[in-house]
Scaffold this active site. Sequence first.
Site, PDB file in Angstrom:
ATOM      1  N   TYR A 131      23.738  40.179 115.570  1.00 36.84           N
ATOM      2  CA  TYR A 131      23.316  38.827 115.128  1.00 36.84           C
ATOM      3  C   TYR A 131      22.099  38.413 115.947  1.00 36.84           C
ATOM      4  O   TYR A 131      21.096  37.938 115.395  1.00 36.84           O
ATOM      5  CB  TYR A 131      24.450  37.802 115.264  1.00 36.84           C
ATOM      6  CG  TYR A 131      23.995  36.407 114.857  1.00 36.84           C
ATOM      7  CD1 TYR A 131      23.634  36.138 113.536  1.00 36.84           C
ATOM      8  CD2 TYR A 131      23.880  35.374 115.788  1.00 36.84           C
ATOM      9  CE1 TYR A 131      23.183  34.876 113.154  1.00 36.84           C
ATOM     10  CE2 TYR A 131      23.437  34.110 115.416  1.00 36.84           C
ATOM     11  CZ  TYR A 131      23.096  33.864 114.092  1.00 36.84           C
ATOM     12  OH  TYR A 131      22.643  32.617 113.714  1.00 36.84           O
ATOM     13  N   GLY A 139      20.999  25.677 118.839  1.00 40.78           N
ATOM     14  CA  GLY A 139      22.232  26.144 119.468  1.00 40.78           C
ATOM     15  C   GLY A 139      23.381  25.842 118.524  1.00 40.78           C
ATOM     16  O   GLY A 139      23.221  25.921 117.298  1.00 40.78           O
TER      17      GLY A 139
END
Length: 253
Positions: A153, A184
């Site tokens: 990822y 985030g």
Amino acid sequence: MNKIALITGATSGIGEACAKKFAEAGYNLIITGRRIERLEALKTTIESACPIKLLLLHFDVQNRKAVEDTFANLPAEWQNIDILINNAGLAVGRDSFEDADMDDWETMLNTNVHGLLYVSKAVVPLMIAQKKGHIINMGSIAGKEVYEKGNVYCASKFAVDAINKAMRIDLLKHNIKVTGIHPGAVETEFAMVRFKGDERQAAATYNGIIPLTPEDIADTIFYCSQLPSHVCINDLVITCTQQASAYYFNKNT
Ligand code: NDP
Ligand code: 8X3
């Protein structure tokens, strides 16, 4: 307002919030995703609140031919795309390198990297023809720092970061702005997808913090898109106040 924004992955989370935000501002929208019933529901919701036009495009970004065919048949009145938000993406699995599933890795690379490239290659000529445009690429804090069990990822989002920078250089001569957005933790369906429907693990992602909302990211993207034509935000990392990096959180105990 006669502007068009194209948002990939508008069936949930950040993409859906972007669709609502840009619709409220009067943009006509092209929204995409695999779940056609979600796209239709979003169209109904937006049309009941905003006097804009919507075009639904239903394809898997991993399918190069489907992307190419879709854009080859884009109606003329939808070709003057002002803003492309390359948002469709996902994490699948959170496993140590030696345990991770190769299919999960391929899905992430095919979606987050190849899919973004296929859509961008289809849309860039339309922006070049207009001598302007704005491409907003959804990266991640995972594209700035590698973390444990983030392996592929993270690699896919590092690739998005590099493609974002490369696009900005190569498309400079065409007056196309390119912006990378790197969030985030944002509470969306992301964690449920990553943990393959395991609600306990998905919920743990946000334990002890007030995460970003999809609307926080949509507001930020909208801000970037509204700056004067001579101003371009190149790259933006955004976290909730309780997150300082991919690793450091100030969690409530
Ligand atoms: P969601 O799971 O809520 O939304 C993901 C969207 O991507 C959905 O609309 C989904 O549509 C679409 N999508 C996924 N795979 C494909 C595919 N193969 N073809 C077409 N569309 C696809 O997650 P988020 O809103 O959180 O994620 C949006 C982006 O933000 C992603 O790129 C993600 O990596 C990034 N991001 C997310 C963060 C987070 O903490 N949530 C933080 C940093 C970045 P459908 O399933 O209908 O096809
Ligand atoms: C999503 C944020 O920290 O789970 O891109 O990688 S993180």
